[in-house]
Design an enzyme around this catalytic site. Structure first.
Site: not given
Ligand code: NDP
Length: 308
Positions: A223, A271
């Protein structure tokens, strides 16, 4: 009859109406700001106006139309309501393609070749094996995990960082805040596919950039609020960073006078890294509404304690 309100302050979500009704003809669909939204049991949202759920006394479910939920929960009193997101298996495919392009852009020195083209300079960059390019992936969820597997298959040295440990063949795992600096020290191209939470806002800032090897590059597909733009411009200026591929911004659309558009070394895309199919989004929301009505467990519920 269950009413679903399509709510966004930045996009017209009306196109979801026919798709929702094709998936679940029994639903009554209204589009905010039609006052009938106040009677809806379900809010289906992207970038919801702050405070809007407080005007919906019958609301039982908030559903994002995307993988992220940051812009449907920001500025809202959720009063314990469940929040769901979309998990489209095809979403990862687009993200993998976008990130792969970005890694190749830096690894194969296309950034240098394109800059030379503008000066009519013929200079062949040195070709290095993929193994020598260390890619660090922040976030190992649905999207990050798929990215890692493809990069490993192509021979890159891949490091992963997330809150909890994940075992992926060929990836070195760095877990939690205490391993962050060690992760950064081993990263030539840093990929951000984190969700936006209080813990990750501004994570692509000066402190992070200073821990990367000099001349590293960043790719932000999470984001816009993950990035501290002034810190990026400073790091590019000083040579600490070589370049940045940016797909997400705060705000979007990126204003025409924003310096990021024209900063040397920065690639701006609108985006576009990946997008769920509207039909899949409508079907997942419709299925969740049916589960809600039947009193069954919802799918893809966000843990609001963690924020993602
Ligand atoms: P998930 O919820 O499946 O995965 C999120 C990952 O981030 C997990 O591995 C989680 O850790 C990790 N994480 C979260 N908080 C922290 C932290 N504080 N420190 C370290 N690691 C952290 O999300 P998705 O993979 O489905 O999507 C990720 C993001 O991608 C979305 O939230 C969105 O913002 C972005 N996105 C962008 C798009 C674009 O076109 N640019 C399209 C779609 C999504 P853990 O595994 O330990 O829970």
């Amino acid at each position: 009859m269950t009413r679903v309100a399509l709510i966004s302050q930045s996009a017209n979500l009306a196109y979801f109406g026919p798709l929702l009704q094709a998936a679940a003809p029994e639903l009554d669909v209204v589009v905010w700001p039609d006052p009938a939204f106040r009677e809806a049991e379900v809010a289906m949202c992207w970038n919801a106006p702050p405070g809007v759920y407080a005007e919906m006394p019958k609301l039982q479910l908030v559903h994002s139309i995307a993988a992220g939920v940051d812009n449907v929960v920001a500025g809202q009193d959720l009063r314990g309501l469940p929040v769901c997101r979309v998990v489209d298996p095809k979403l990862a495919e687009g993200m993998v393609q976008y990130v792969l392009w970005s890694v190749l852009y830096f690894h194969r020195s296309l950034d240098v070749a394109f800059a030379n083209q503008r000066k009519a300079v013929w200079k062949r960059p040195v070709q290095t094996p993929a193994l020598q390019c260390r890619v660090g992936v922040m976030g190992l969820g649905k999207l990050g995990g798929a990215i890692v597997r493809q990069l490993v298959a192509l021979g890159y040295t891949v490091n992963g960082w997330s809150r909890s440990a994940h075992a992926i063949d060929g990836m070195a795992m760095f877990t939690g805040p205490e391993a962050f600096d060690a992760f950064l020290a081993e990263t030539d191209v840093l990929i951000c596919v984190l969700p936006l939470t209080d813990a990750t806002r501004g994570i692509l800032g000066r402190r992070t950039f200073d821990q990367l090897p000099r001349g590293a590059a960043i790719v932000n597909c999470g984001r816009g609020e993950h990035l501290v733009a002034d810190d990026l411009l400073g790091a590019l200026d000083s040579g600490q960073l070589r370049g940045a591929v940016l797909d997400v911004f705060a705000p979007e659309p990126l204003p025409a006078d924003d310096p990021l558009w024209r900063a040397p070394g920065v690639v701006v895309t609108p985006h576009m890294a990946t997008m769920a199919s509207s039909t899949v989004v409508a079907e997942q929301v419709a299925h969740n509404v049916r589960r809600l009505v039947a009193g069954e467990p919802l799918a893809n519920v966000v843990d609001m304690g963690r924020g993602y």
